[in-house]
Motif scaffolding. Structure first.
Motif, PDB file in Angstrom:
ATOM      1  N   UNK A 193      32.115 -23.056  -8.019  1.00 44.19           N
ATOM      2  CA  UNK A 193      33.407 -22.791  -7.380  1.00 44.19           C
ATOM      3  C   UNK A 193      34.045 -24.086  -6.877  1.00 44.19           C
ATOM      4  N   UNK A 194      33.522 -25.222  -7.336  1.00 43.62           N
ATOM      5  CA  UNK A 194      34.012 -26.548  -6.943  1.00 43.62           C
ATOM      6  C   UNK A 194      33.814 -26.855  -5.460  1.00 43.62           C
ATOM      7  N   UNK A 232      41.509 -30.001  -1.673  1.00 41.16           N
ATOM      8  CA  UNK A 232      42.340 -28.799  -1.653  1.00 41.16           C
ATOM      9  C   UNK A 232      42.595 -28.295  -3.072  1.00 41.16           C
ATOM     10  N   UNK A 233      42.583 -26.967  -3.280  1.00 45.04           N
ATOM     11  CA  UNK A 233      42.566 -25.918  -2.261  1.00 45.04           C
ATOM     12  C   UNK A 233      41.165 -25.465  -1.826  1.00 45.04           C
ATOM     13  N   UNK A 234      40.098 -26.139  -2.270  1.00 42.42           N
ATOM     14  CA  UNK A 234      38.747 -25.754  -1.856  1.00 42.42           C
ATOM     15  C   UNK A 234      38.567 -26.083  -0.374  1.00 42.42           C
ATOM     16  N   UNK A 235      38.077 -25.121   0.400  1.00 42.32           N
ATOM     17  CA  UNK A 235      37.940 -25.305   1.844  1.00 42.32           C
ATOM     18  C   UNK A 235      36.525 -25.041   2.347  1.00 42.32           C
ATOM     19  N   UNK A 273      28.909 -20.446   0.378  1.00 43.86           N
ATOM     20  CA  UNK A 273      27.665 -19.887  -0.141  1.00 43.86           C
ATOM     21  C   UNK A 273      26.492 -20.558   0.556  1.00 43.86           C
ATOM     22  N   UNK A 274      25.479 -19.765   0.906  1.00 43.76           N
ATOM     23  CA  UNK A 274      24.222 -20.283   1.443  1.00 43.76           C
ATOM     24  C   UNK A 274      23.119 -19.829   0.497  1.00 43.76           C
ATOM     25  N   UNK A 275      22.476 -20.789  -0.139  1.00 43.77           N
ATOM     26  CA  UNK A 275      21.397 -20.478  -1.078  1.00 43.77           C
ATOM     27  C   UNK A 275      20.066 -20.813  -0.402  1.00 43.77           C
ATOM     28  N   UNK A 313      22.774 -20.147 -11.758  1.00 46.53           N
ATOM     29  CA  UNK A 313      23.775 -19.093 -11.601  1.00 46.53           C
ATOM     30  C   UNK A 313      24.871 -19.530 -10.632  1.00 46.53           C
ATOM     31  N   UNK A 314      24.564 -20.528  -9.819  1.00 45.69           N
ATOM     32  CA  UNK A 314      25.499 -20.981  -8.791  1.00 45.69           C
ATOM     33  C   UNK A 314      25.965 -22.422  -9.008  1.00 45.69           C
ATOM     34  N   UNK A 315      25.120 -23.232  -9.651  1.00 48.81           N
ATOM     35  CA  UNK A 315      25.444 -24.638  -9.910  1.00 48.81           C
ATOM     36  C   UNK A 315      25.227 -24.897 -11.392  1.00 48.81           C
ATOM     37  N   UNK A 316      26.242 -25.408 -12.072  1.00 47.48           N
ATOM     38  CA  UNK A 316      26.107 -25.679 -13.502  1.00 47.48           C
ATOM     39  C   UNK A 316      24.941 -26.619 -13.763  1.00 47.48           C
TER      40      UNK A 316
END
Length: 438
Positions: A193-194, A232-235, A273-275, A313-316
């Motif tokens: 999700x960047x 931006x727009x990632x917060x 996200x918290x993994x 699944x969460x990080x390429x």
């Protein structure tokens, strides 16, 4: 959900995609902020205050259920709520409640500086909306939460932490540099999700190896450095708690509670996200202690990964560090120490004063435009301009604020790990360049 509170529909709630009701609350929030910043007090509707009062009253008991509830005890804690209503009635404002900075130990002189220092180069609405979303669009509740966060930033001297060199911080906080060197907590790359990814290697931690205050300062230092990397727009950010090799010797409930507190109360809406990765059987007893401390919104962002493959699944894979099976990035964390002369710009006081002045001038222009925007279409309007016209200029000024901040940045903030890497992660214009060694 209490009266006056609303959920945030998907695809809304940020400065670029507000719906009509959300824009109304944002205007209300800025109106409260300016009134308090001008006079040290303002009057707010009692119906919006009621749920703040309930939460504050529950938080003052000896069994406050969550850190979130405790964070709400501010303007209206204890007997202050009833007094706030009486003060409003005495001022001829029935149905309102008086909010005062003095109730939080803040002052007019300190409010604007800590507000703008918190904004830095972000769109100012972005900061305000973090608190508004966290308090489900109740402007009074959000104002209370935000000012409590400002008080914390002043009490903990957060500006000093984020502007100081790592050497200066280590002198005041024993073993801070040692923690940075060992890679207990580092940031590298982005997730799907960047969002920037922060890795916490729990097996490297033992509570008694350093003073608790050192770890608190370290967490704030990394948070403030990481905030500037957000594009931006990632917060929000992604946290990876790597529990590989975890034992009870690594458990530090004080630090867990502290991290929960700062993310929920002082950096709201910062977690995407918290993994929790590789949790051994022994951890599940610990999780039963931690889980009730989490706000439900934060708890919903927690995912567990057992195998390294699940991390992809969460990080390429091409961005996942290859110490995890399936990861292709050969990145190896190694702390980069300060180099002579890297903060030479901070000695140029003439340029510093000029650039700070330019940044502040834009902040004041933003405030002027926001006041105009609040009043458009009301009997207080002082301009024939439409809301759309004002918003266009307002957003342009926000872009200029970001440019001005990063011009000013090397003159006011010491360089850090992200400026020293080769090539640098943090670039002079505020953009970020992650290098993945595949």
């Amino acid at each position: 959900m209490k009266a006056g509170e609303h959920a945030t529909p998907p695809g809304t709630g940020h400065y670029w995609n507000l719906n009509g009701e959300q824009k109304k609350v944002l205007k209300e929030m800025w109106s409260f902020i300016f009134e308090v910043a001008d006079s040290g007090e303002c009057y707010v509707p009692q119906d919006l205050m009621n749920d703040v009062l309930k939460d504050a009253q529950s938080a003052t008991g000896s069994q406050a259920p969550t850190v979130q509830a405790a964070a709400k005890a501010g303007f209206f804690s204890g007997n202050k709520a009833e007094q706030a209503k009486r003060d409003a009635e005495a001022a001829g404002k029935a149905g309102m409640a008086k909010v005062s900075l003095a109730d939080l130990g803040l002052s007019v002189e300190k409010l604007r500086p800590i507000l703008w220092d918190n904004v830095m180069g972000d769109h100012p609405d972005s900061l305000v909306l973090r608190f508004v979303r966290a308090r489900k669009w109740n402007a009074v509740n959000a104002l209370n939460m935000m000012f409590k966060a400002f008080k914390w930033r002043l009490d903990e001297d957060v500006p000093s932490i984020k502007y100081s060199t790592d050497i200066e911080l280590d002198e005041k906080n024993p073993k801070l540099l040692k923690n940075l060197e060992m890679g207990k907590f580092f940031v590298h790359g982005t997730d799907k999700e960047n969002r920037i990814v922060a890795y916490l290697n729990v097996r490297l931690h033992k509570a008694g190896d350093q003073p608790p205050k050192t770890l608190e300062r370290l967490a704030v230092y990394v948070m403030e450095a990481g905030r500037v990397l957000l594009q931006p727009p990632v917060e929000t950010v992604c946290l990876v708690f790597d529990l590989t090799g975890f034992s009870l010797a690594n458990m530090d409930l004080h630090m867990v509670k502290y991290l929960i507190q700062i993310f929920e109360a002082y950096y709201p809406e910062s977690l995407g996200r918290i993994i929790i990765h590789g949790a051994p059987f022994i951890f599940w007893g610990v999780w039963k202690v931690i889980q009730p401390l989490l706000d439900p919104v934060v708890a919903a962002k927690v995912v567990f990964t057992r195998s390294d493959a699940e991390l992809t699944q969460h990080i390429d894979a091409n961005k996942l560090i290859d110490r995890y099976k399936g990861g292709l990035d050969k990145y190896k964390y190694e702390y980069i120490h300060a180099t002579p002369g890297e903060n030479k710009c901070m000695e140029d006081t003439e340029t510093k004063e000029r650039l700070v002045g330019e940044w502040k001038a834009l902040m004041w222009r933003f405030e002027e435009l926001t006041r105009e925007w609040i009043n458009v279409g009301t009997d207080k309007a002082t301009t024939p301009r439409t809301e759309a016209e004002i918003e266009e200029e307002r957003n342009q000024v926000c872009k200029e604020i970001r440019v001005a901040f990063f011009k000013m940045d090397p003159y006011v903030r010491a360089r850090n790990f992200f400026h020293r890497s080769t090539p640098p992660v943090a670039l002079p214009d505020g953009s970020v360049h992650w290098v993945y060694n595949n």
